[in-house]
Design an enzyme around this catalytic site. Structure first.
Site, PDB file in Angstrom:
ATOM      1  N   LYS A  98       0.821  -1.216   0.000  1.00 42.00           N
ATOM      2  CA  LYS A  98       0.000   0.000   0.000  1.00 42.00           C
ATOM      3  C   LYS A  98       0.852   1.261   0.000  1.00 42.00           C
ATOM      4  CE  LYS A  98      -4.338  -1.801   1.835  1.00 42.00           C
ATOM      5  NZ  LYS A  98      -5.280  -1.875   2.971  1.00 42.00           N
ATOM      6  N   ARG A 120      -2.997  -9.885   5.595  1.00 42.17           N
ATOM      7  CA  ARG A 120      -3.490 -10.014   4.209  1.00 42.17           C
ATOM      8  C   ARG A 120      -2.386  -9.514   3.285  1.00 42.17           C
ATOM      9  NH1 ARG A 120      -6.049  -6.690   0.522  1.00 42.17           N
ATOM     10  NH2 ARG A 120      -7.613  -7.654  -0.799  1.00 42.17           N
TER      11      ARG A 120
HETATM   12  C1  8Y4 Z   1      -5.291   2.364  -0.262  1.00 45.85           C
HETATM   13  C2  8Y4 Z   1      -4.371   1.532  -0.831  1.00 45.85           C
HETATM   14  C3  8Y4 Z   1      -6.595   1.941  -0.125  1.00 45.85           C
HETATM   15  C4  8Y4 Z   1      -4.737   0.287  -1.227  1.00 45.85           C
HETATM   16  C5  8Y4 Z   1      -6.959   0.697  -0.537  1.00 45.85           C
HETATM   17  C6  8Y4 Z   1      -6.033  -0.150  -1.071  1.00 45.85           C
HETATM   18  C7  8Y4 Z   1      -7.901  -4.473   2.634  1.00 45.85           C
HETATM   19  C8  8Y4 Z   1      -8.957  -5.309   2.248  1.00 45.85           C
HETATM   20  C9  8Y4 Z   1      -8.206  -4.253   0.509  1.00 45.85           C
HETATM   21  C10 8Y4 Z   1      -7.522  -4.437   4.001  1.00 45.85           C
HETATM   22  C11 8Y4 Z   1      -9.257  -6.063   4.394  1.00 45.85           C
HETATM   23  C12 8Y4 Z   1      -5.793  -2.551  -1.290  1.00 45.85           C
HETATM   24  C13 8Y4 Z   1     -10.143  -5.839   0.119  1.00 45.85           C
HETATM   25  C14 8Y4 Z   1      -6.478  -3.752  -1.675  1.00 45.85           C
HETATM   26  N1  8Y4 Z   1      -7.428  -3.819   1.526  1.00 45.85           N
HETATM   27  N2  8Y4 Z   1      -9.633  -6.107   3.117  1.00 45.85           N
HETATM   28  N3  8Y4 Z   1      -9.142  -5.153   0.924  1.00 45.85           N
HETATM   29  N4  8Y4 Z   1      -8.235  -5.263   4.839  1.00 45.85           N
HETATM   30  N5  8Y4 Z   1      -9.900  -6.830   5.293  1.00 45.85           N
HETATM   31  N6  8Y4 Z   1      -6.462  -1.388  -1.424  1.00 45.85           N
HETATM   32  O1  8Y4 Z   1      -6.632  -3.712   4.444  1.00 45.85           O
HETATM   33  O2  8Y4 Z   1      -4.681  -2.698  -0.896  1.00 45.85           O
HETATM   34  S1  8Y4 Z   1      -8.156  -3.743  -1.145  1.00 45.85           S
END
Ligand code: 8Y4
Length: 276
Positions: free
Chosen positions: A223, A258
């Site tokens: 991230k 995760r």
């Molecule tokens: C900023 C950067 C905001 C990356 C979103 C992202 C999580 C998740 C995702 C998490 C849980 C991502 C589906 C992938 N992140 N589910 N999902 N916890 N439980 N997005 O942190 O990195 S989306």
């Protein structure tokens, strides 16, 4: 018995569970959507299984900052074949990353073991689906919707606000579904409507979230937070940082991490616990 079942029973774990991320969105932020065909999904699932993942998270709804919503039929078309493909090559428990009750229903009927909802079952009908299946869930905190969440997020006290939200959602979900505390996982939602300062405060006080008495899931893999701390724009340059943060989260009491990069995460957790 596997780590997933042990965690749901509240039994002690030798180390945190590793949830491998299998994204089936064409715009998946970290791999440019390379894993969208049947062959690619199967190879990715096989690799994560071989590398020691404890479970695989399948999601078809992009939650990257600024992303547009995905219509229901599109999400079903992405996710349901992927569940079958993964099933054909892996016996690992699967989670479905969705906020839509219809997708939860279809995935649970297909045998998925846990609902991972970044909207914490707040959509109409979501609690009902989970209640009928008695399915374990992960409830995540976020501020705002994906389109706007990173435009100037603000909190009076981010740790207190996230803890209060997660506690209240957990109590509501347990009352509505009959699930016990071990089956209702909580997640502070790193990066979801949070600045680097907010993410750091949540990390430093992770013990306050662990103290809520539910398994805690931490998702920081690749991230922006990692990129900001290391000065790395490219998600693939964030792997080592992600492994370090996942390991630190586990040491601070997280039960589940995760991650995109299963093998290095498993190795880091295993060697850390062997020497602790
Ligand atoms: C900023 C950067 C905001 C990356 C979103 C992202 C999580 C998740 C995702 C998490 C849980 C991502 C589906 C992938 N992140 N589910 N999902 N916890 N439980 N997005 O942190 O990195 S989306």
């Amino acid at each position: 018995m596997n780590r997933f079942e042990r965690l749901l029973r509240g039994e002690p774990l030798d180390r945190a569970l590793v949830m491998g991320i299998l994204n089936v969105t064409p715009d998946s932020f970290s791999d440019g959507g390379r894993w969208t065909t049947e062959d690619a999904v199967k190879r990715q699932a096989e690799a994560m299984t071989r590398d020691g993942a404890d479970m695989i998270d399948i999601g078809g709804e992009s939650t990257r900052p600024g992303a547009a919503p995905v219509p229901l039929d599109e999400e079903l078309v992405r996710v349901m074949p992927a569940i079958e493909w993964v099933r054909q090559v892996s016996d690992l428990p699967l989670s479905i990353d969705t906020s839509k009750p219809e997708v939860m229903e279809a995935a649970l009927q297909a045998g998925v073991a846990l609902v991972n909802d970044v909207n914490a079952l707040q959509a109409d009908g979501a609690e009902d689906v989970v209640a009928r299946h008695r399915a374990p869930v992960c409830l995540m905190h976020r501020q705002g919707d994906p389109r706007t969440m990173q435009d100037n997020p603000q909190y009076r006290d981010v740790v207190a606000e996230v803890a209060t939200f997660l506690h209240q959602r957990a109590e509501a979900v347990m009352a509505a579904t009959g699930l016990d505390a071990n089956a209702v996982w909580l997640d502070p939602g790193f990066g979801f409507g949070k600045t680097l300062g907010h993410n750091r405060a949540l990390f430093q006080e992770l013990d306050k979230l662990v103290a809520l008495g539910h398994p805690l899931l931490v998702g920081v893999s690749r991230k922006r937070m990692i990129g900001e701390l290391l000065g790395r724009e490219e998600p693939l340059e964030r792997v080592t940082g992600s492994v370090a943060v996942a390991t630190l989260a586990a040491l601070k009491g997280a039960s589940v991490v995760r991650v995109h990069d299963v093998r290095p995460t498993v190795e880091s957790l295993d060697i850390t616990m062997a020497l602790l």
